[in-house]
Design an enzyme around this catalytic site. Structure first.
Site: not given
Length: 325
Positions: A136, A193, A216
């Site tokens: 992330k 993403e 996404d």
């Protein structure tokens, strides 16, 4: 043919108190639906994800009760008009009831990593085949994220990374991130993403850096069409946020027709929902590693065992589950 439905609510404590956008998640809440018809049964999990789902848990409960009333009265109807989390959970229960969801699951998933290459290296060494991990990004400084991603790629030469920015960067910050990735390692970023705040800025980022991107949030926008684009390699499908299994299957088929990867990904479901996602991914995207490495955020499993997890398994009589009238 006699039908019966039971509805439950669960509350599972979260291990880390993770941050979702601007909110710290201290517990995961959701509904469990149990369908019975003759000698068959099916289970589903309905768990809107705070900060990401459009519907609240209270709204999901109202909607699923409406669906239950119609189902019991044999007024079966399309799930398209229901909130995504409801459509997903109900479609899973129906698929189990009807025997259309494969029993075989693939519990191998792209591990989420949190900054320690040695820990990741040990985990990846147990994986047969491609080494793929997910990080992330976008929660801290962009150049810090870039340095960490590059560190992982340098430390593990056969690693491919999936990165997820959740539309958190301006184009300038995204470019700052990319500047920290050694040019010879950029092609080992399988995809990033939604790096920027809009799809158009993400396209500009990909064009300027050569780093592949994936959709996404864009997948969940109204009137989204799967379309091959320069530097676009994948779409990420989070069924709890997208809708029914049937809708997800349609997206997978469109992606494959366009030569894109379709990745089934978690919305921090309990082990009940995660095991169903692992079965679904194995059935419809067998050659793609799913993004389901979120169980370790929980302090317990729920109803279904995830692979060889050692977390305690809570049943319907546990302190975490309440039967609803």
């Amino acid at each position: 043919m006699k039908k019966n439905v039971s509805l439950y609510r669960y509350t599972l404590p979260i291990e880390t108190g993770i941050i979702l956008r601007n909110r710290r998640l201290k517990q995961r809440e959701g509904l469990i639906i149990h369908l019975q018809q003759a000698d068959k049964e099916g289970w589903g999990e309905i768990a809107p994800l705070p900060e990401f789902s459009q519907e609240t848990l209270a709204e999901a409960e109202v909607a699923v009760r409406q669906w239950i009333e119609k189902w019991l009265n044999h007024q079966d109807e399309s799930l398209t008009s229901y909130p995504p989390s409801v459509a997903f959970g109900v479609s899973c229960a129906l698929a189990e009831l009807n025997g259309t969801l494969s029993e075989e699951a693939n519990f191998q998933t792209a591990p989420l990593c949190y900054g320690d290459p040695d820990e990741l290296y040990a985990e990846l060494n147990q994986i047969q085949g491609e080494k793929i991990a997910k990080i992330k990004v976008g929660l801290y400084e962009a150049n810090r994220d870039g340095l960490i991603a590059d560190m992982f790629l340098e430390a593990i030469p056969d690693l491919k990374l999936r990165l997820d920015a959740n539309r958190s960067w301006t184009l300038e910050k995204a470019l700052l991130f990319a500047s920290e990735i050694a040019p010879e390692r950029k092609d080992r970023i399988q995809f990033l993403e939604e790096p920027c705040k809009t799809p158009e800025l993400s396209r500009q980022f990909a064009e300027q850096t050569g780093i592949n991107i994936a959709w996404d949030e864009t997948v969940r926008e109204p009137n989204f069409l799967v379309k091959k684009e320069p530097n676009l390699t994948a779409i990420v499908i989070k069924p709890t946020l997208v809708g029914s299994l049937e809708k997800c299957i349609s997206l997978i088929e469109q992606a494959h027709q366009q030569g894109l990867i379709a990745v089934i990904s978690s919305s921090i479901e309990s082990s009940l929902g995660l095991t169903q996602l692992a079965r679904f991914a194995n059935q419809y995207t067998p050659n793609t590693l799913a993004g389901l490495d979120t169980l370790d955020l929980m302090k317990a499993q729920l109803l279904r065992q995830w692979g060889n997890s050692t977390l305690p398994l809570a049943d319907l009589n546990s302190e975490f589950v309440t039967k609803l009238g």
